[in-house]
Design an enzyme around this catalytic site. Sequence first.
Site, PDB file in Angstrom:
ATOM      1  N   VAL A  82     -15.092  -1.620  71.017  1.00 34.11           N
ATOM      2  CA  VAL A  82     -13.664  -1.929  71.081  1.00 34.11           C
ATOM      3  C   VAL A  82     -13.457  -3.424  70.853  1.00 34.11           C
ATOM      4  O   VAL A  82     -14.030  -4.266  71.559  1.00 34.11           O
ATOM      5  CB  VAL A  82     -13.063  -1.498  72.440  1.00 34.11           C
ATOM      6  N   LYS A  83     -12.638  -3.727  69.836  1.00 31.55           N
ATOM      7  CA  LYS A  83     -12.399  -5.132  69.487  1.00 31.55           C
ATOM      8  C   LYS A  83     -11.143  -5.612  70.200  1.00 31.55           C
ATOM      9  O   LYS A  83     -10.077  -4.974  70.100  1.00 31.55           O
ATOM     10  CB  LYS A  83     -12.214  -5.220  67.978  1.00 31.55           C
ATOM     11  N   VAL A  84     -11.280  -6.725  70.911  1.00 30.39           N
ATOM     12  CA  VAL A  84     -10.177  -7.266  71.703  1.00 30.39           C
ATOM     13  C   VAL A  84     -10.000  -8.735  71.325  1.00 30.39           C
ATOM     14  O   VAL A  84     -10.969  -9.497  71.309  1.00 30.39           O
ATOM     15  CB  VAL A  84     -10.500  -7.170  73.224  1.00 30.39           C
TER      16      VAL A  84
END
Length: 225
Positions: A82-84
């Site tokens: 998951v890219k944040v």
Amino acid sequence: MKIFLDTAEIEEIKTAARWGVLDGVTTNPSLYAKVGGSYDAILQQICKITPGPVSAEVISDDVEGMLEEGRHFAKLAPNIVVKVAMSENGLEAISRFADEGIKTNCTLIFSTNQGLLAAKAGASIISPFVGRLDDINQDGMTVIRELTEIFSLYDIESEVLAASIRNPLHVTQAAMAGAHIATLPMKVLQQMVHHPLTDKGIVQFKKDWESARQAAGHDATGHDA
Ligand code: G3P
């Protein structure tokens, strides 16, 4: 250094996988906008092509929204990361994801301190944007070098991913700076393959082979039985 493709184009990903050089994929909303359709379906397709990490970016600004999007992505395939984006809420979400065993890639990193904080919060991948720093007359590669040194000094397990790579020289410099990963547009990957002397040499070898075969009275491309 691992090589990721920075794209949502399925055909590009299939090509790099066939070449045997693909270690993972990063996507973002801008790359997704170029292909359109269902982001979930694209991510699932990519995850089937590569067993490596595939980054899927959340767009919410608030922690609960980021968590909801990220948990949804994490259920799509086991290799989703998951890219944040870096922010105060982003750090909190990264920390919560880490507690839940969901891997994260902290993106839009432009300073060493941002990278250090993202690692401390629990991001498994830290993504400094090299090209965008170069664009504003700051040396993007310095952030890569400083973070890899710090992670090595303190045995920090997070990986440094050189993002916003614009040319083949960036790739060499990222590798020399100790980046664990570089994510590349397909164009840069193709540029890495080619060299004018290689292309010229291939043409010359073929020409000489054909002349020799003709002189020996054989079909130009056939081999001896
Ligand atoms: O991985 C981040 C990358 O997509 C950004 O690249 O060229 O838009 O700065 P660029």
